[in-house]
Design a protein around this motif. Structure first.
Motif, PDB file in Angstrom:
ATOM      1  N   THR A  95       0.836  -1.199   0.000  1.00 25.67           N
ATOM      2  CA  THR A  95       0.000   0.000   0.000  1.00 25.67           C
ATOM      3  C   THR A  95       0.867   1.244   0.000  1.00 25.67           C
ATOM      4  OG1 THR A  95      -1.574  -1.237   1.297  1.00 25.67           O
ATOM      5  CG2 THR A  95      -1.915   1.121   1.167  1.00 25.67           C
ATOM      6  N   SER A  96       1.898   1.229   0.844  1.00 21.22           N
ATOM      7  CA  SER A  96       2.785   2.397   0.905  1.00 21.22           C
ATOM      8  C   SER A  96       3.454   2.638  -0.426  1.00 21.22           C
ATOM      9  CB  SER A  96       3.848   2.190   1.974  1.00 21.22           C
ATOM     10  OG  SER A  96       3.240   1.918   3.203  1.00 21.22           O
ATOM     11  N   VAL A  97       3.921   1.551  -1.040  1.00 19.65           N
ATOM     12  CA  VAL A  97       4.607   1.715  -2.320  1.00 19.65           C
ATOM     13  C   VAL A  97       3.658   2.310  -3.360  1.00 19.65           C
ATOM     14  CG1 VAL A  97       5.672   0.490  -4.224  1.00 19.65           C
ATOM     15  CG2 VAL A  97       6.257  -0.110  -1.893  1.00 19.65           C
ATOM     16  N   LEU A  98       2.455   1.756  -3.416  1.00 16.60           N
ATOM     17  CA  LEU A  98       1.488   2.248  -4.401  1.00 16.60           C
ATOM     18  C   LEU A  98       1.169   3.711  -4.152  1.00 16.60           C
ATOM     19  CD1 LEU A  98      -1.019  -0.689  -4.907  1.00 16.60           C
ATOM     20  CD2 LEU A  98       1.066  -0.146  -6.108  1.00 16.60           C
ATOM     21  N   LEU A  99       0.999   4.039  -2.864  1.00 15.92           N
ATOM     22  CA  LEU A  99       0.644   5.405  -2.523  1.00 15.92           C
ATOM     23  C   LEU A  99       1.778   6.361  -2.896  1.00 15.92           C
ATOM     24  CD1 LEU A  99      -1.946   6.395  -1.326  1.00 15.92           C
ATOM     25  CD2 LEU A  99      -0.866   6.491   0.895  1.00 15.92           C
ATOM     26  N   THR A 100       2.998   5.923  -2.622  1.00 18.11           N
ATOM     27  CA  THR A 100       4.154   6.757  -2.986  1.00 18.11           C
ATOM     28  C   THR A 100       4.144   7.007  -4.490  1.00 18.11           C
ATOM     29  OG1 THR A 100       5.343   5.523  -1.307  1.00 18.11           O
ATOM     30  CG2 THR A 100       6.635   6.983  -2.700  1.00 18.11           C
ATOM     31  N   PHE A 101       3.892   5.949  -5.196  1.00 13.16           N
ATOM     32  CA  PHE A 101       3.890   6.062  -6.654  1.00 13.16           C
ATOM     33  C   PHE A 101       2.807   7.025  -7.127  1.00 13.16           C
ATOM     34  CE2 PHE A 101       3.661   4.468 -10.982  1.00 13.16           C
ATOM     35  CZ  PHE A 101       5.008   4.328 -11.240  1.00 13.16           C
ATOM     36  N   GLN A 102       1.631   6.903  -6.510  1.00  9.73           N
ATOM     37  CA  GLN A 102       0.526   7.800  -6.871  1.00  9.73           C
ATOM     38  C   GLN A 102       0.898   9.252  -6.609  1.00  9.73           C
ATOM     39  OE1 GLN A 102      -2.718   6.124  -4.545  1.00  9.73           O
ATOM     40  NE2 GLN A 102      -3.898   6.156  -6.416  1.00  9.73           N
ATOM     41  N   PHE A 103       1.438   9.476  -5.414  1.00 13.91           N
ATOM     42  CA  PHE A 103       1.804  10.841  -5.063  1.00 13.91           C
ATOM     43  C   PHE A 103       2.837  11.375  -6.039  1.00 13.91           C
ATOM     44  CE2 PHE A 103       0.634  10.862  -0.255  1.00 13.91           C
ATOM     45  CZ  PHE A 103      -0.682  10.719  -0.617  1.00 13.91           C
ATOM     46  N   THR A 104       3.792  10.495  -6.380  1.00 16.72           N
ATOM     47  CA  THR A 104       4.836  10.936  -7.302  1.00 16.72           C
ATOM     48  C   THR A 104       4.213  11.358  -8.631  1.00 16.72           C
ATOM     49  OG1 THR A 104       6.247   9.304  -6.271  1.00 16.72           O
ATOM     50  CG2 THR A 104       7.048  10.290  -8.290  1.00 16.72           C
ATOM     51  N   LEU A 105       3.328  10.533  -9.146  1.00 17.27           N
ATOM     52  CA  LEU A 105       2.671  10.869 -10.414  1.00 17.27           C
ATOM     53  C   LEU A 105       1.917  12.180 -10.289  1.00 17.27           C
ATOM     54  CD1 LEU A 105       1.222   7.586 -11.918  1.00 17.27           C
ATOM     55  CD2 LEU A 105       3.315   8.775 -12.431  1.00 17.27           C
ATOM     56  N   ALA A 106       1.215  12.323  -9.162  1.00 21.63           N
ATOM     57  CA  ALA A 106       0.439  13.544  -8.969  1.00 21.63           C
ATOM     58  C   ALA A 106       1.364  14.754  -8.970  1.00 21.63           C
ATOM     59  CB  ALA A 106      -0.350  13.463  -7.666  1.00 21.63           C
ATOM     60  N   ILE A 107       2.494  14.634  -8.255  1.00 23.95           N
ATOM     61  CA  ILE A 107       3.430  15.765  -8.203  1.00 23.95           C
ATOM     62  C   ILE A 107       3.927  16.091  -9.606  1.00 23.95           C
ATOM     63  CG2 ILE A 107       5.739  16.462  -7.460  1.00 23.95           C
ATOM     64  CD1 ILE A 107       5.214  15.113  -4.838  1.00 23.95           C
ATOM     65  N   ILE A 108       4.311  15.041 -10.344  1.00 22.98           N
ATOM     66  CA  ILE A 108       4.836  15.301 -11.686  1.00 22.98           C
ATOM     67  C   ILE A 108       3.799  16.035 -12.528  1.00 22.98           C
ATOM     68  CG2 ILE A 108       5.582  14.207 -13.840  1.00 22.98           C
ATOM     69  CD1 ILE A 108       6.890  12.065 -12.207  1.00 22.98           C
ATOM     70  N   SER A 109       2.539  15.575 -12.435  1.00 25.28           N
ATOM     71  CA  SER A 109       1.565  16.227 -13.314  1.00 25.28           C
ATOM     72  C   SER A 109       1.266  17.651 -12.873  1.00 25.28           C
ATOM     73  CB  SER A 109       0.298  15.391 -13.439  1.00 25.28           C
ATOM     74  OG  SER A 109      -0.132  14.996 -12.186  1.00 25.28           O
ATOM     75  N   ILE A 110       1.280  17.900 -11.551  1.00 24.33           N
ATOM     76  CA  ILE A 110       1.044  19.297 -11.129  1.00 24.33           C
ATOM     77  C   ILE A 110       2.206  20.178 -11.582  1.00 24.33           C
ATOM     78  CG2 ILE A 110       0.568  20.842  -9.215  1.00 24.33           C
ATOM     79  CD1 ILE A 110      -0.211  18.423  -7.612  1.00 24.33           C
ATOM     80  N   VAL A 111       3.417  19.653 -11.374  1.00 25.27           N
ATOM     81  CA  VAL A 111       4.577  20.453 -11.759  1.00 25.27           C
ATOM     82  C   VAL A 111       4.516  20.757 -13.257  1.00 25.27           C
ATOM     83  CG1 VAL A 111       7.076  20.442 -11.992  1.00 25.27           C
ATOM     84  CG2 VAL A 111       6.038  19.652  -9.893  1.00 25.27           C
TER      85      VAL A 111
END
Lengths: 868, 113
Positions: A505-521
């Motif tokens: 779960t943590s890994v998936l969540l990290t990945f999600q957050f990372t994707l979200a950050i990339i798209s916002i940036v």
């Protein structure tokens, strides 16, 4: 007895036995095999026992022991089981409306995005592939030897088409196809339209659905067939059949009647055209050219073979044609005259010159594809996280089912069937999203005409089917397999811990957050770049100037004279190209080195009219005749590129004439910021004729004079399309394009945030629900708001931290590359986009956690704790 | 010998089942044969023969006697049917009859001269 408990017969042979064995005999055979296993175990040890067990299982594999046709009883039972899976699944979905909504909504958004991306990409790769005869159609191509080796051309000599019937008997239909930009005149309005000149057989080879009229209308040389779009534009609501219009080709005006209108092509046709015209009416065809000239004129030629004829069977005929061409045209002998399958045209882009399609546009495909994939990954991860957590409420169900004898595969089937339902709804909803929200928006941005065509496009169905299967498996397999792996004993004892704290779960969540950050940036960086570019100095004064086109050289002088007579026009200057558009390139020789530079041929006063800023030296002096033979003005980049300082001692060579550089102007943007500033040479040509006129107007009068200029233009040039525009508007289209991409990226960033927030909300609230007593006990013992929030939020904040590092690093790398590929001038990925991205995500986490903390703050511990 | 076609292994197993009385099933038959004759027969062969004999009507069977070694699975216990017993007797008689007709191990070396 002890070692019997310790060891069991090997699993795989045992399963194999269960798999093949006739159920009537299974019990006795398996029992005997087990018994022998333990006998052997006692006598000779585990290794031998296992080996013998394996041998026994193999020796039992006999015809009489193998299971055969299933009884009807079994299959009936399976049907009932399937029904049962879906019934239980349906009830479960209804029971958990909130989480089901999160899953379905997230997946639906993802499906919608993927659908748009798919349609966009399919539109490029499957263009023209809806033609029913596509397998039988071939294009003639020829190969010649050139400087850089063999080159294949998509067009062939025109007379070949006439020889086809006698030389290639296996050809059913053939058609010449000539694409031309022609001036279309109708009802005193002039338009530039893409005209496809074809033989009437074209309409038999290619099948089009007709809106009005019939496909055979082209057999009359004076009839044309319009696309739906053009007919709408020309005639609006009036019935188009029989209406008149005229085309100007090579200076001749020809009158036509509308014979038919095609149904909407939806951008899916191989050819991009606005109207079809019979080839016979093209002046090119009727003129009696000398044999050699006729063979020199080339155009696309398509043939349709009879059913069952392979292209190889045509090679003798083609060889004859080749020979004929090489006799007439010995300077340019064909090495090969070949056939190219219609279905392969798209794969030959770039390999064939003058082909039907020469542009693939990989960049936008990658952009859209990766957006779709981003969102899909986000949604799928949401689903996996939530599904695993939701299963924790069903542990007892799983335990009881296992005890009752359900196999693991059956439990997996149960979860997958629930998942299948979720995905089915998601796909259905996703299609609706795509059709009614995403696609219209995207079409607007990209000025495309994409539609979901469920009735005629079977590729869409294949895509949807694949999506359903893919999403179901990818999102459902892990939760199903994981959840069904628990031991019933530990479930029913209450020992089984599950879900929220798991590593995955943590890994998936990290990945999600990372994707979200990339798209916002990406979104913020793009917005920032757009802002910076909209205020960027163009390097010259763009206000109060009008550019008009001059279609034919004989119109140049009259038009110039009439326009300069206008009171509002201060100065007027002609130029070959205009600033703000593409400028032709030329080779410059300096110090025996060759350089590619942009060359602006213009009148001597052009740089003054445009108000370019002189950096060193001087502008042209319009009064000196010698200027046009001897002098050029260059821009700063020119000097930088060649490594020179201004007063140049040597001269530069252009078109084998020598010029001296008399002045240097500041860099200015001739093309949009997507391209860097190229070295530029301005040459004051003698007062010949130019393609464009630039008018410098009295301050503030440019906009209001436009109508007048247009009127004068039409008076002077009756047969032409006025393309006048303000100098300030030259980048309008580029700005609109970039705005479109910005909107696209912002949209996906927002979607990514929403999905991440939804997923996080699901996780946090489920987590809270399972641990609410824990929190209440803490509250009773005096934990304050900060302690509780910290307890709940700590894990997510750590994940946020990791994702910030990952996402920040990745986005600096990825987004910079993306911006570089898009702009020569951009703001880069600085502190603003990065900070904004991290902040937004932090706020999302804070908001989600605080919404749950509110629950505890409001809750009365007494009611919750006394519940049991 | 009308009707009773018994192979060598069939005969052996039929006899063993008879000897084991109520306790005859695959593994038991296997071990009994091993103990009595020292012959190792493959378990799957025994199963095949047992099933064939049952089809021919020489044996009857029922399920029972689950044990822990078998993972709680029942055995298929075989008993001799009336026909089975008849068949053994028939075979035995047949064999004895033939055996009896063997000429004595005559020490008469005149044969062949």
């Amino acid at each position: 007895m002890d070692n019997k408990r310790k060891h069991y017969p090997p699993k795989w042979p045992d399963r194999f036995l269960e798999f093949y064995c006739n159920p009537n005999r299974l019990e006795q055979i398996q029992g005997d095999a087990y018994e022998l296993f333990y006998l052997n175990l006692a006598e000779r040890g585990i290794g031998y026992a296992r080996f013998r067990f394996f041998i026994h299982v193999l020796s039992f594999f006999r015809w009489s022991n193998i299971r055969r046709t299933k009884s009807t009883y079994r299959s009936f039972n399976q049907g009932a089981m399937l029904k049962n899976y879906f019934k239980i699944g349906w009830r479960n979905l209804l029971k958990q409306k909130g989480t089901t909504f999160i899953s379905v909504f997230g997946l639906a958004c993802a499906v919608g995005c993927c659908m748009v991306a798919y349609l966009f990409i399919a539109q490029i790769w499957f263009k023209g592939m809806l033609q029913p005869n596509k397998e039988e159609i071939y294009q003639l191509t020829y190969t010649v030897e050139e400087e850089n080796g063999l080159v294949t051309y998509g067009s062939v000599a025109e007379p070949i088409s006439e020889l086809i019937p006698e030389q290639l008997s296996q050809v059913k239909n053939h058609s010449r196809v000539l694409m031309d930009f022609s001036l279309l005149m109708q009802n005193n309005e002039n338009y530039n339209q893409r005209v496809l000149y074809v033989d009437p057989a074209f309409m038999e080879m290619f099948v089009y659905r007709m809106e009005y009229g019939y496909p055979g209308a082209l057999r009359e040389p004076n009839q044309v067939i319009l696309t739906d779009e053009l007919s709408e534009k020309l005639f609006g609501d009036t019935h188009p059949i029989g209406q008149e219009l005229s085309l100007v080709v090579n200076g001749e005006e020809v009158l036509y009647k509308v014979g038919g209108v095609l149904a909407d092509l939806k951008d899916m046709d191989m050819f991009n055209f606005d109207l079809l015209v019979n080839f016979e009416s093209h002046p090119y065809s009727s003129a009696d050219l000398p044999v050699k000239d006729a063979w020199n004129s080339e155009l696309w030629t398509f043939v349709q073979l009879e059913k069952g004829v392979s292209p190889a069977m045509l090679s003798p005929g083609l060889a004859v044609l080749k020979k004929q061409q090489n006799q007439i045209n010995p300077e340019k002998p064909y090495v090969e005259l070949g056939l190219l399958a219609y279905t392969d045209l798209v794969y030959q882009i770039g390999k064939i010159k003058k082909g039907v399609r020469d542009f693939l546009g990989i960049g936008p495909q990658i952009l859209l594809g990766s957006i779709g994939l981003f969102i899909l990954i986000l949604a799928v991860f949401n689903y996996i996280n939530i599904a695993v957590l939701m299963a924790s409420r069903r542990l007892k169900e799983i335990g009881v089912r296992k005890v009752m004898g359900s196999r693991r595969s059956q439990l997996v089937a149960q979860f997958l069937s629930e998942n299948l339902m979720v995905c089915f709804f998601a796909i259905f909803l996703g299609c609706l999203f795509a059709g009614f929200i995403f696609l219209p928006g995207f079409n607007d941005i990209a000025s495309k005409n994409l539609k979901i065509d469920l009735l005629n496009d079977r590729y869409v169905w294949m895509f949807l089917g694949t999506m359903l299967f893919f999403i179901t498996i990818v999102s459902g397999l892990y939760p199903a397999v994981y959840v069904s792996s628990f031991k019933p004993v530990s479930i029913l004892k209450g020992n089984q811990k599950i879900g929220s704290k798991s590593f995955l779960t943590s890994v998936l969540l990290t990945f999600q957050f990372t994707l979200a950050i990339i798209s916002i940036v990406a979104g913020v960086a793009f917005v920032q770049t757009n802002y910076v570019n909209s205020t960027r100095d163009w390097g010259y004064e763009s206000s109060d100037k009008i550019i008009v086109n001059v279609p034919a050289s004989e119109d140049y002088l009259p038009l110039k004279n009439k326009l300069s007579a206008l009171a509002a026009v201060n100065k007027i200057s002609g130029s070959q190209d205009y600033v703000g558009n593409w400028i032709r390139e030329q080779e410059v020789v300096f110090d025996e080195e060759k350089y590619e530079v942009s060359l602006m041929d213009a009148e001597a006063n052009y740089s003054e009219v445009l108000e370019l800023k002189v950096k060193q030296g001087r502008m042209f002096n319009p009064d000196l005749i010698s200027e046009s033979q001897e002098s050029v003005v260059v821009n700063q980049t020119f000097l930088d590129r060649l490594g020179l300082e201004f007063p140049l001692k040597e001269k530069i060579t252009l078109d084998s004439m020598e010029f001296s550089v008399v002045g240097v102007v500041e860099d200015f943007h001739t093309v949009f910021f997507q391209n860097p500033i190229d070295p530029l040479v301005i040459r004051a040509s003698a007062d010949t004729t130019f393609n464009y006129l630039t008018l410098k107007m009295a301050p503030g009068s440019a906009g209001s004079t436009m109508e007048l200029v247009k009127k004068i233009w039409h008076e002077t040039i009756p047969r032409g399309v006025f393309e006048g525009k303000l100098q300030t508007e030259v980048f309008d289209r580029d700005f609109a394009d970039v705005r479109g991409v910005k909107n696209l990226i912002l949209f996906s960033a927002i979607l990514a945030i929403i999905l991440a927030a939804l997923g996080l909300f699901g996780l946090v609230s489920l987590n809270m629900n399972t641990h609410i007593k824990d929190y209440c006990v803490r509250k009773v013992f005096g934990a304050d708001l900060g302690d509780l929030s910290m307890k709940l939020a700590r894990r997510y904040l750590i994940i946020w931290g990791i994702a910030s590092l990952l996402g920040g690093g990745l986005s600096i790398y990825l987004i910079s590359a993306f911006l570089n590929s898009f702009f020569a001038f951009h703001s880069g990925v600085g502190a603003i986009p990065l900070g904004f991205g991290l902040l937004v995500l932090f706020l999302v986490i804070a908001g989600t956690v605080s919404s749950q903390i509110r629950k505890i703050v409001k809750a009365n511990p007494a009611t919750i704790l006394k519940a049991e | 010998m009308k009707g009773y076609h018994l192979g060598e292994l069939e005969e052996l197993i039929l006899l063993t089942v008879g000897i084991l009385d109520q306790e005859a099933y695959g593994v038991a038959v296997l071990q009994e044969i091993k103990n009595q004759t020292g012959r190792k027969v493959n378990i799957s062969a025994i199963h095949t023969v047992l099933n064939r004999l049952e089809e021919k009507g020489f044996l009857k069977s029922y399920m029972g006697g689950a044990t822990e070694e078998r993972g709680g699975r029942r055995k298929r216990l075989f008993t001799l049917s009336a026909t089975g017993r008849l068949a053994i007797e028939e075979v035995k008689n047949q064999r004895n009859k033939l055996f009896d007709q063997l000429p004595p191990l005559a020490l008469d070396f005149s044969y062949g001269q």
